[in-house]
Design a protein around this motif. Sequence first.
Motif: not given
Length: 309
Positions: A13-14, A19-20, A132, A134-135, A178, A182, A229, A255-256
């Motif tokens: 993701a991202n 982002f998101d 969320h 996105d994934n 995550t 977050r 992050r 992702g994160s």
Amino acid sequence: MRNITVKIPATSANLGSGFDCLGLALDLWNTVRIAVNEGAENSEIKITGYGLGDLSTDNTNLVLKSVLNVYEHVGIAAPNFLIHCDNLIPLKRGLGSSAAAIVGGCVAANQLLGEILSIDELLVRASEIEGHSDNVVAALMGGIKIVAKDNASLMTASVPTPNNLKTVLFIPDTSVSTLNARNSLPSMVPYDDVVFNLSRVALLVNSLATDRLEGLVVGTQDRLHQPHRIPLFPPAGLIMKEAIKAGALGAFLSGSGPTVLALARGREMTIAYEMAEAARKANLDGNIMITDISASGAYVVNDSDEELK
Ligand code: HSE
């Protein structure tokens, strides 16, 4: 006994600046097999691969929870199930293992129920469980996807995947939750940073859509989440830098995090080597993987009468 097998891809993701709202599917797959557990008092879950001994095997298991969520949503009493999760997607590495479990459960339940829900309805269901989208959008629909929330509905769009675009992943042995990743984000961001990302995400989508990959190195830069992050996982910054130096078209936290993903068309082995070297110098163990972007999202493999063992 009716037996459903669903394959679900890992996702990232991202893509740095998105982002998101951006996600892509990777050619790395979990398998969920499900059957109704006739006459049994409980559902039973077997796990092989990642998560064996770690993931719960009761009603809190994400695959089962998602199956039950779909049944409840359509107002049909759920029977007990026999579920086998074979997990090739590492957990807590920013590769969408939770989204894969949720999408696997939702798609499997929908199949058992005779495809009662459309793919868009499955997206809403799975996103609600995940928190969320996105994934989830990439795990469900494959390719590179944009997702935008519009009140209760989700708008999705595909971004063309350039030919031969590969991903080089450095997957550290250490995990980052995550939730912590977050929670590390500030609640307000400066205008300048928003403009920084808006301009880059537009450039990123255009670069992919027009195959002008020289735009990716700037298009994947981010100020909304990575600066907050990377302190949770400091070697990521260096691994990203070395990937670009070695010829990657763009590099970012998957992702994160903590996985670092580099985009490449050519020089994949060199990029992989330099990413691993950067990690080694930071005393960090992990694995390198070179994968394609999967055009396909989750799919049902077969629908046989074979008994689930
Ligand atoms: N977009 C989400 C985030 C993805 O960055 O928190 C989590 O994998």
